[in-house]
Design a protein around this motif. Structure first.
Motif, PDB file in Angstrom:
ATOM      1  N   ASN A 119      35.657  32.686  45.467  1.00  0.00           N
ATOM      2  CA  ASN A 119      34.270  33.066  45.156  1.00  0.00           C
ATOM      3  C   ASN A 119      33.642  33.436  46.499  1.00  0.00           C
ATOM      4  O   ASN A 119      32.990  32.623  47.141  1.00  0.00           O
ATOM      5  N   SER A 121      31.189  34.980  47.509  1.00  0.00           N
ATOM      6  CA  SER A 121      29.755  34.889  47.782  1.00  0.00           C
ATOM      7  C   SER A 121      29.349  33.458  48.131  1.00  0.00           C
ATOM      8  O   SER A 121      28.240  33.214  48.585  1.00  0.00           O
ATOM      9  N   GLN A 122      30.238  32.530  47.896  1.00  0.00           N
ATOM     10  CA  GLN A 122      29.925  31.132  48.191  1.00  0.00           C
ATOM     11  C   GLN A 122      30.282  30.773  49.627  1.00  0.00           C
ATOM     12  O   GLN A 122      31.448  30.703  49.996  1.00  0.00           O
TER      13      GLN A 122
HETATM   14  C1  LIG Z   1      30.016  31.615  43.276  1.00  0.00           C
HETATM   15  O1  LIG Z   1      29.176  31.152  44.285  1.00  0.00           O
HETATM   16  C2  LIG Z   1      27.795  31.411  44.062  1.00  0.00           C
HETATM   17  C3  LIG Z   1      27.033  31.011  45.318  1.00  0.00           C
HETATM   18  O2  LIG Z   1      27.345  29.719  45.723  1.00  0.00           O
HETATM   19  C4  LIG Z   1      27.358  30.651  42.817  1.00  0.00           C
HETATM   20  O3  LIG Z   1      25.997  30.911  42.575  1.00  0.00           O
HETATM   21  C5  LIG Z   1      28.203  31.106  41.661  1.00  0.00           C
HETATM   22  O4  LIG Z   1      27.896  30.343  40.507  1.00  0.00           O
HETATM   23  C6  LIG Z   1      29.685  30.959  41.955  1.00  0.00           C
HETATM   24  N1  LIG Z   1      30.462  31.591  40.906  1.00  0.00           N
HETATM   25  C7  LIG Z   1      31.423  30.963  40.275  1.00  0.00           C
HETATM   26  C8  LIG Z   1      32.153  31.761  39.228  1.00  0.00           C
HETATM   27  O5  LIG Z   1      31.736  29.812  40.516  1.00  0.00           O
END
Ligand SMILES: *[C@@H]1O[C@H](CO)[C@@H](O)[C@H](O)[C@H]1NC(C)=O
Ligand SMILES: *[C@@H]1O[C@H](CO)[C@@H](O)[C@H](O)[C@H]1NC(C)=O
Ligand SMILES: *[C@@H]1O[C@H](CO)[C@@H](O)[C@H](O)[C@H]1NC(C)=O
Ligand SMILES: *[C@@H]1O[C@H](CO)[C@@H](O)[C@H](O)[C@H]1NC(C)=O
Ligand SMILES: *[C@@H]1O[C@H](CO)[C@@H](O)[C@H](O)[C@H]1NC(C)=O
Ligand SMILES: *[C@@H]1O[C@H](CO)[C@@H](O)[C@H](O)[C@H]1NC(C)=O
Length: 290
Positions: A119, A121-122
């Motif tokens: 992920n 973006s995390q």
């Molecule tokens: C991925 O990370 C983002 C930011 O931390 C979060 O908002 C999102 O729910 C995550 N997506 C998944 C599929 O876990």
């Protein structure tokens, strides 16, 4: 590979000449990218996850996706608040399946980010060192119970941080042990290291492949530097284990890419000279023993 002649030299110096190109064998994952973006890095996470980065983006791709619309898993925009515009380039992506840490660094940012590889973006943490040039080679590895990041930096305009630095990361992604700088052979003013091609870890050896410009001749040569990491509870790097040696492939000297094939314990390296290329295999033992 296309254009020019490609020569494969085995250690016993048998050379083979390849002709033709790989065109036509391709399976297209993403048909076209905006060319203004620039591509600076690619990391294969597992059989089906590939992360690609460039100007203002980091994108994860499913290489087994059954149709082109499902190829892109995530596409993250980088640099918005860091660079006052879209001038950011992701210059380094450091990943190892061993540490499960995926680190991205941008050219206008004084830190590197630890991201979740599944992920992107995390952001898990920001770590207080920077990699600002694409010509830098970096790696992350686990030694004992600690994770280390190695960064080999070429000469920069300001010249102050060229060399090999490593950082020990603590559990909170802080840099626990401060950086230790190794300078590469700087007494030969006629040769400057312009680019690090690759950092590789094999057992306790840390290897850094680089390309140099011979100023007076306008030609490139290549080197591999090695340092040993002592294992044990106070893992250290012995300065006396630092070795830096020339690397060539027949009479080809300009290293472009190198990979370590762990199954066969061989390094495969491609060199260029004008439009010709040569590929050589090196036995790791040969590199160690020199
Ligand atoms: C991925 O990370 C983002 C930011 O931390 C979060 O908002 C999102 O729910 C995550 N997506 C998944 C599929 O876990
Ligand atoms: C990846 O490839 C390995 C070896 O070919 C295989 O064992 C494994 O199941 C594959 N994994 C996935 C997720 O396809
Ligand atoms: C990738 O695509 C394959 C085939 O469509 C699918 O089975 C798999 O779940 C996908 N993987 C990811 C990480 O999206
Ligand atoms: C892929 O997306 C395009 C544009 O959104 C659409 O026209 C096309 O039908 C899609 N293809 C598939 C296989 O879903
Ligand atoms: C990813 O995002 C960048 C910047 O927002 C965009 O220009 C690019 O086309 C995207 N790439 C893909 C493969 O979607
Ligand atoms: C980027 O800047 C905008 C506008 O100042 C702000 O709203 C936003 O929270 C910032 N994003 C980050 C990740 O700092």
């Amino acid at each position: 590979m296309s254009g020019g002649k490609t020569v494969l030299c085995l250690p016993w110096l048998v050379c083979c000449v390849f002709s033709g190109s790989g065109n036509g064998l391709a399976h297209t994952l993403i048909g076209s990218f905006d060319t203004r973006l620039g591509l600076t890095g690619m990391v294969a996470v597992d059989n089906e996850t590939l992360i690609v980065a460039g100007r203002n983006f980091i994108c994860s791709i499913n290489t087994s996706a059954s149709n082109a619309n499902e190829t892109v898993i995530q596409n993250v925009t980088t640099g918005l608040n860091r660079t006052l515009g879209f001038n950011d380039v992701t210059v380094a992506m450091i990943y190892s399946s061993e540490t499960k840490r995926f680190v991205t660094c941008e050219n206008n940012y004084d830190k590197c980010d630890v991201r979740n590889v599944y992920n992107i973006s995390q952001m898990i943490a920001s770590i207080p060192f920077s990699v600002k040039r694409h010509e830098t080679a970096s790696m992350i590895l686990r030694d004992g119970t600690n994770d280390y990041v190695f960064v080999a930096r070429p000469l920069t305009a300001c010249c102050k941080d060229a060399g090999l630095v490593w950082y020990k990361l603590d559990n909170n992604f802080g840099v626990e042990e401060n950086k230790k700088l190794f300078r590469f052979d700087n007494n030969k003013v006629t040769v400057i290291t312009q680019k690090f091609v690759k950092a590789v870890s094999v057992n306790q050896f840390r290897l850094f492949f680089s390309q140099q410009l011979v100023i007076n001749e306008g030609k490139h040569v290549s080197r591999v530097a090695q340092i040993c990491q002592k294992t044990g509870k106070d893992a250290k790097y012995a300065e006396d284990t630092f070795v830096d040696l020339p690397l060539e492939c027949g009479d080809f000297r300009q290293l472009e890419v190198v990979e370590y094939i762990s199954q066969s314990k061989l390094f495969v390296a491609a060199f260029t000279r004008g439009s010709d290329a040569a590929i050589c295999l090196y036995n790791f033992k040969d590199i160690q023993d020199k």
